[in-house]
Design a protein around this motif. Sequence first.
Motif, PDB file in Angstrom:
ATOM      1  N   SER A  38     -15.040 -25.721   0.908  1.00 42.02           N
ATOM      2  CA  SER A  38     -15.679 -25.070  -0.243  1.00 42.02           C
ATOM      3  C   SER A  38     -14.773 -25.111  -1.466  1.00 42.02           C
ATOM      4  O   SER A  38     -15.235 -24.958  -2.599  1.00 42.02           O
ATOM      5  CB  SER A  38     -16.020 -23.615   0.096  1.00 42.02           C
ATOM      6  OG  SER A  38     -14.839 -22.884   0.412  1.00 42.02           O
ATOM      7  N   PHE A  92     -15.685 -27.030  -4.538  1.00 39.88           N
ATOM      8  CA  PHE A  92     -16.640 -26.467  -5.499  1.00 39.88           C
ATOM      9  C   PHE A  92     -16.172 -25.160  -6.138  1.00 39.88           C
ATOM     10  O   PHE A  92     -16.553 -24.842  -7.266  1.00 39.88           O
ATOM     11  CB  PHE A  92     -17.986 -26.205  -4.802  1.00 39.88           C
ATOM     12  CG  PHE A  92     -18.522 -27.372  -4.032  1.00 39.88           C
ATOM     13  CD1 PHE A  92     -19.109 -28.447  -4.685  1.00 39.88           C
ATOM     14  CD2 PHE A  92     -18.438 -27.404  -2.642  1.00 39.88           C
ATOM     15  CE1 PHE A  92     -19.611 -29.530  -3.970  1.00 39.88           C
ATOM     16  CE2 PHE A  92     -18.938 -28.483  -1.922  1.00 39.88           C
ATOM     17  CZ  PHE A  92     -19.518 -29.544  -2.584  1.00 39.88           C
ATOM     18  N   LEU A  93     -15.355 -24.378  -5.419  1.00 47.48           N
ATOM     19  CA  LEU A  93     -15.037 -23.020  -5.843  1.00 47.48           C
ATOM     20  C   LEU A  93     -14.376 -22.887  -7.221  1.00 47.48           C
ATOM     21  O   LEU A  93     -14.796 -22.034  -8.017  1.00 47.48           O
ATOM     22  CB  LEU A  93     -14.155 -22.345  -4.788  1.00 47.48           C
ATOM     23  CG  LEU A  93     -14.858 -21.365  -3.850  1.00 47.48           C
ATOM     24  CD1 LEU A  93     -13.888 -20.846  -2.802  1.00 47.48           C
ATOM     25  CD2 LEU A  93     -15.460 -20.208  -4.622  1.00 47.48           C
ATOM     26  N   LEU A 118     -17.022 -23.386 -10.021  1.00 49.01           N
ATOM     27  CA  LEU A 118     -18.040 -22.333  -9.974  1.00 49.01           C
ATOM     28  C   LEU A 118     -17.454 -20.978 -10.361  1.00 49.01           C
ATOM     29  O   LEU A 118     -18.084 -20.196 -11.093  1.00 49.01           O
ATOM     30  CB  LEU A 118     -18.651 -22.256  -8.566  1.00 49.01           C
ATOM     31  CG  LEU A 118     -19.471 -23.465  -8.104  1.00 49.01           C
ATOM     32  CD1 LEU A 118     -19.934 -23.268  -6.661  1.00 49.01           C
ATOM     33  CD2 LEU A 118     -20.677 -23.676  -9.013  1.00 49.01           C
ATOM     34  N   PHE A 160     -18.876 -18.862 -13.521  1.00 51.24           N
ATOM     35  CA  PHE A 160     -19.696 -17.704 -13.179  1.00 51.24           C
ATOM     36  C   PHE A 160     -18.965 -16.368 -13.278  1.00 51.24           C
ATOM     37  O   PHE A 160     -19.585 -15.354 -13.619  1.00 51.24           O
ATOM     38  CB  PHE A 160     -20.292 -17.872 -11.778  1.00 51.24           C
ATOM     39  CG  PHE A 160     -21.408 -18.866 -11.717  1.00 51.24           C
ATOM     40  CD1 PHE A 160     -22.695 -18.526 -12.101  1.00 51.24           C
ATOM     41  CD2 PHE A 160     -21.181 -20.163 -11.287  1.00 51.24           C
ATOM     42  CE1 PHE A 160     -23.722 -19.439 -12.067  1.00 51.24           C
ATOM     43  CE2 PHE A 160     -22.209 -21.092 -11.242  1.00 51.24           C
ATOM     44  CZ  PHE A 160     -23.494 -20.732 -11.632  1.00 51.24           C
ATOM     45  N   LEU A 179     -20.808 -26.179   0.274  1.00 57.34           N
ATOM     46  CA  LEU A 179     -21.351 -25.718  -1.003  1.00 57.34           C
ATOM     47  C   LEU A 179     -21.932 -24.316  -0.856  1.00 57.34           C
ATOM     48  O   LEU A 179     -21.752 -23.457  -1.733  1.00 57.34           O
ATOM     49  CB  LEU A 179     -22.431 -26.691  -1.498  1.00 57.34           C
ATOM     50  CG  LEU A 179     -23.129 -26.323  -2.814  1.00 57.34           C
ATOM     51  CD1 LEU A 179     -22.121 -26.213  -3.950  1.00 57.34           C
ATOM     52  CD2 LEU A 179     -24.201 -27.369  -3.154  1.00 57.34           C
ATOM     53  N   ALA A 195     -19.107 -21.812  -0.790  1.00 57.54           N
ATOM     54  CA  ALA A 195     -18.623 -21.541  -2.145  1.00 57.54           C
ATOM     55  C   ALA A 195     -19.552 -20.567  -2.854  1.00 57.54           C
ATOM     56  O   ALA A 195     -19.104 -19.635  -3.530  1.00 57.54           O
ATOM     57  CB  ALA A 195     -18.514 -22.848  -2.929  1.00 57.54           C
ATOM     58  N   GLY A 196     -20.860 -20.773  -2.665  1.00 59.49           N
ATOM     59  CA  GLY A 196     -21.841 -19.901  -3.299  1.00 59.49           C
ATOM     60  C   GLY A 196     -21.761 -18.470  -2.810  1.00 59.49           C
ATOM     61  O   GLY A 196     -21.705 -17.525  -3.610  1.00 59.49           O
ATOM     62  N   LEU A 218     -18.455 -16.498  -3.910  1.00 61.82           N
ATOM     63  CA  LEU A 218     -18.533 -15.941  -5.263  1.00 61.82           C
ATOM     64  C   LEU A 218     -19.473 -14.744  -5.319  1.00 61.82           C
ATOM     65  O   LEU A 218     -19.178 -13.724  -5.959  1.00 61.82           O
ATOM     66  CB  LEU A 218     -19.002 -17.018  -6.250  1.00 61.82           C
ATOM     67  CG  LEU A 218     -18.005 -18.122  -6.574  1.00 61.82           C
ATOM     68  CD1 LEU A 218     -18.613 -19.127  -7.534  1.00 61.82           C
ATOM     69  CD2 LEU A 218     -16.734 -17.522  -7.180  1.00 61.82           C
ATOM     70  N   TRP A 219     -20.620 -14.878  -4.644  1.00 58.93           N
ATOM     71  CA  TRP A 219     -21.590 -13.772  -4.647  1.00 58.93           C
ATOM     72  C   TRP A 219     -20.981 -12.537  -3.978  1.00 58.93           C
ATOM     73  O   TRP A 219     -21.162 -11.410  -4.461  1.00 58.93           O
ATOM     74  CB  TRP A 219     -22.862 -14.201  -3.928  1.00 58.93           C
ATOM     75  CG  TRP A 219     -23.984 -13.220  -4.107  1.00 58.93           C
ATOM     76  CD1 TRP A 219     -24.417 -12.293  -3.219  1.00 58.93           C
ATOM     77  CD2 TRP A 219     -24.808 -13.078  -5.270  1.00 58.93           C
ATOM     78  NE1 TRP A 219     -25.458 -11.567  -3.753  1.00 58.93           N
ATOM     79  CE2 TRP A 219     -25.719 -12.029  -5.011  1.00 58.93           C
ATOM     80  CE3 TRP A 219     -24.851 -13.731  -6.510  1.00 58.93           C
ATOM     81  CZ2 TRP A 219     -26.669 -11.616  -5.941  1.00 58.93           C
ATOM     82  CZ3 TRP A 219     -25.802 -13.318  -7.437  1.00 58.93           C
ATOM     83  CH2 TRP A 219     -26.701 -12.276  -7.150  1.00 58.93           C
ATOM     84  N   THR A 270     -11.098 -18.051  -5.487  1.00 58.21           N
ATOM     85  CA  THR A 270     -10.632 -19.428  -5.302  1.00 58.21           C
ATOM     86  C   THR A 270      -9.502 -19.495  -4.290  1.00 58.21           C
ATOM     87  O   THR A 270      -9.469 -20.378  -3.426  1.00 58.21           O
ATOM     88  CB  THR A 270     -10.159 -20.016  -6.643  1.00 58.21           C
ATOM     89  OG1 THR A 270     -11.255 -20.017  -7.567  1.00 58.21           O
ATOM     90  CG2 THR A 270      -9.672 -21.446  -6.461  1.00 58.21           C
TER      91      THR A 270
END
Length: 290
Positions: free
Chosen positions: A98, A101-102, A105, A109, A162, A165-166, A169-170, A243
């Motif tokens: 991840s 992408f992290l 993102l 975000f 992915l 990573a999503g 963050l959430w 991250t």
Amino acid sequence: MDKLPFILVLISIFTHAYWNYLIKSSENKHIFTALSKIAETAIFAIPAIYFFTVSDFKVSFLWLIHVAALITFFNYFFLSSAYKYGDLSLVYPVSRSSIIFLPVLAYFFIGETVDTVGIVAIVLIILGTFIMHLDSFDKKGVRSILSNIGNKGSVYALLAALAVAGYTLWDKVSVTKMEPFLYFYLYTLVIAVFYNLFASFKFSKLEVKSEWQKNRSKIIQVGFFNSFTYILVLTALTMSKATYVGGLRQLSIVVGAFLGYKLLNENLSKPKIAGILISIIGGSLIYIAK
């Protein structure tokens, strides 16, 4: 990265790799995962009731829970599909990447930035993951990487990364608004409902019963270690950057590759070993990153 979140993530590395090994060793990955979610919600029901009664739960929190459940469901779906087509020692490292992408993102975000040491660490982890796909270090091995990356196991594993990573963050945002354990439990409950609805439509009752009878102990273990592992990660997220937490979790590839080699008789080639070592160096640098 501070010492306590670093230690918490290190512990989670081993437990995460272990329950992934259990999924890979199952017969029907989707049924196994669906049943493990039922086990998970049952095992942690009493602590969840306690936290629900003592915390200030608001109806507005439901959207945090449902979005988290949706993203995490996709992660489980992609991960189970990846193990259907690929070896643990290959799928697991890619699904844990991840960190690819992290940073981007997290910057866009939540405005999170990393220092120079952090950037070097991330580059090394990505490079290590790339090298793991090589069959060998000669020209033939380099050319084969395109076919390796393009196979279904790797594609599904990358989609799982992915999704990781999503939801990382959430989760980073969500645990600042509500109690971490209750947040995780409630969205796990939502996932359990939907994953088992999916399994009931796709598979027969006989298949579900067979998977439970063959792997009951492993299913229960996954139910426990999944929650235990991610509570450690959620706690670390309240103390450190998303991250760095996500990047450090990449070190679980070492344990995953070892389990695949030792217990599932999977091949541990020189490129995989080199990729693992490079990733370890990258993950270690995160400890001194700011």
